[in-house]
Design a protein around this motif. Sequence first.
Motif, mmCIF file in Angstrom:
data_model
loop_
_atom_site.group_PDB
_atom_site.id
_atom_site.type_symbol
_atom_site.label_atom_id
_atom_site.label_comp_id
_atom_site.label_asym_id
_atom_site.label_seq_id
_atom_site.Cartn_x
_atom_site.Cartn_y
_atom_site.Cartn_z
ATOM 1 N N VAL B 139 0.821 -1.219 0.000
ATOM 2 C CA VAL B 139 0.000 0.000 0.000
ATOM 3 C C VAL B 139 0.852 1.266 0.000
ATOM 4 N N PRO B 142 4.231 1.436 -3.024
ATOM 5 C CA PRO B 142 3.839 1.708 -4.416
ATOM 6 C C PRO B 142 3.411 3.157 -4.635
ATOM 7 N N GLN B 143 2.814 3.752 -3.595
ATOM 8 C CA GLN B 143 2.420 5.156 -3.728
ATOM 9 C C GLN B 143 3.613 6.084 -3.547
ATOM 10 N N ARG B 146 6.132 6.740 -6.655
ATOM 11 C CA ARG B 146 5.837 7.787 -7.635
ATOM 12 C C ARG B 146 6.318 9.156 -7.183
ATOM 13 N N LYS B 220 -1.817 5.533 -13.579
ATOM 14 C CA LYS B 220 -3.254 5.644 -13.348
ATOM 15 C C LYS B 220 -3.531 5.813 -11.866
ATOM 16 N N GLY B 221 -4.577 6.524 -11.577
ATOM 17 C CA GLY B 221 -4.949 6.687 -10.190
ATOM 18 C C GLY B 221 -4.224 7.848 -9.533
ATOM 19 N N PHE B 222 -3.327 8.533 -10.283
ATOM 20 C CA PHE B 222 -2.600 9.634 -9.694
ATOM 21 C C PHE B 222 -2.704 10.889 -10.534
ATOM 22 N N GLY B 223 -3.102 11.956 -9.913
ATOM 23 C CA GLY B 223 -3.071 13.268 -10.550
ATOM 24 C C GLY B 223 -4.018 13.401 -11.721
ATOM 25 N N ILE B 224 -3.462 13.206 -12.917
ATOM 26 C CA ILE B 224 -4.205 13.540 -14.122
ATOM 27 C C ILE B 224 -5.433 12.625 -14.295
ATOM 28 N N ALA B 225 -6.606 13.219 -14.302
ATOM 29 C CA ALA B 225 -7.815 12.439 -14.559
ATOM 30 C C ALA B 225 -7.867 12.115 -16.050
ATOM 31 N N ARG B 226 -8.290 10.871 -16.347
ATOM 32 C CA ARG B 226 -8.315 10.518 -17.748
ATOM 33 C C ARG B 226 -9.707 10.692 -18.330
#
Lengths: 241, 226
Positions: B139, B142-143, B146, B220-226
């Motif tokens: 948990v 991995p975070q 980045r 994915k899952g960080f910052g920039i929304a796709r």
Amino acid sequence: MMIEIENLVCRFGGTVAVDNVSMTVEKGEVVVIIGPSGAGKSTLIRCMNALEAFESGRIIIDGITVDKDHKHIHELRLEVGMVFQQFNLFPHLNVIDNITLAQKVVRKRSRGEAERKAMKLLETVNLTDKVDAYPEQLSGGQKQRVAIARALAMDPKVMLFDEVTSALDPEMIGEVLEVMKRLASAGMTMVIVTHEIGFAREAADRVIFMDDGKIVEYGPPSGVIDNPIEPRTREFLSKVL
Amino acid sequence: MLNWLGQQVVLYWDIFKYLIPAVPWTILITVCSFALALLLGLTIGILRISGHKPISSLAGIYINVIRGVPLLVQIFFIYFGLGGILNLDRFTAGVLAVGICYSAYLAEIFRSGIAAIAHGQHEAALSLGMTRFQTLRYVILPQSLRIVIPPIANEFIASLKDSSLVSIIGMRELTRAGREYYSQYFVDFQTWFLVGLIYLVMTISLSRLVKYLERIYAVKGFGIAR
């Protein structure tokens, strides 16, 4: 008895957050804890999962005892699921991985088994279309339903809910409470800290009113909420109702 | 004029041919010492925030001592001091010195990367029955990765440059090769210009590579929304 709490004292620095609290919860019972901010509700429920260290007293859940030495914390947590106000989903994992991670590393289930379980739970919280979504792509209500599914995937004997609707937009509160009501009627033992008095009246078997770290009054919602005896309970309810 | 230019080209080419065989050694020293630094740095960084008082203090002392002593002195100490006792060769001593030095900086980067993850993430993982190690492994790290990758990449580039200090104990890498060429032919300007240029090419390519990797691994899952 599913949960027994005996003379629990929890202190933060100088202030006593939980002041000599004793209570029990029966198997299948839904207990809702209400009270003003700073009453110690959250601290009490967090102690039930050993997320808060306490000074004296003990907690027995399904026969596992944790006292001030804080041994057997791990065993206790295996039986207790928890849902938080801030969701605390894992942002680097998509919905299905959020729900399967602990199943795989803690319960040692195979990937297939964990995913089947996750899909079944996503069905019960109406989120099968969000399997591959990442938490940031979900609304607050959806996040909280995933968090509930994630906790349930571990087959807990007790579920704790710590102000799970407080961070939600009003229109999303209903969908989360709906899931909790279904869970309650399915026989789950639940302890819920909430400000939703209406929900407490509807879903609770027993309501506990806390103030100043102590349990002031408890009983069925028809008593504590509709006909409170203690003046402090009345005063609180007159403000929130 | 044309004659002079021709001479210069021949001279640079001659120096270049002399220096190039030393470049793999610079790369090898950097990669080996940085691998050591990553391993040690992650361990020390985790120990630093272990919550176990004596262990975390020891890790803090390690970080402060190493960061407070010049790398050049550490190289001398390990090669001449420890090397005399443990019989270390130049390469091992150089790798150890650079690796240990950078581990202290990386430990601080890992520590702050772990500390930057919201406390609720620990609580959620623990409440699901994960052990502290599993929480860290599946948990938190991995975070954190980045967050720490860009500063770690910077340290890697810095360590490539600092590997030149190992030349002082006679390890034949790029800078040492430059000194040898100079002491044989007494060509100073062209030699050191070319040594510097080769370092520059390596550091610029590396930072380009890092930028590129950051882009394709934008997760994915960080910052920039796709």
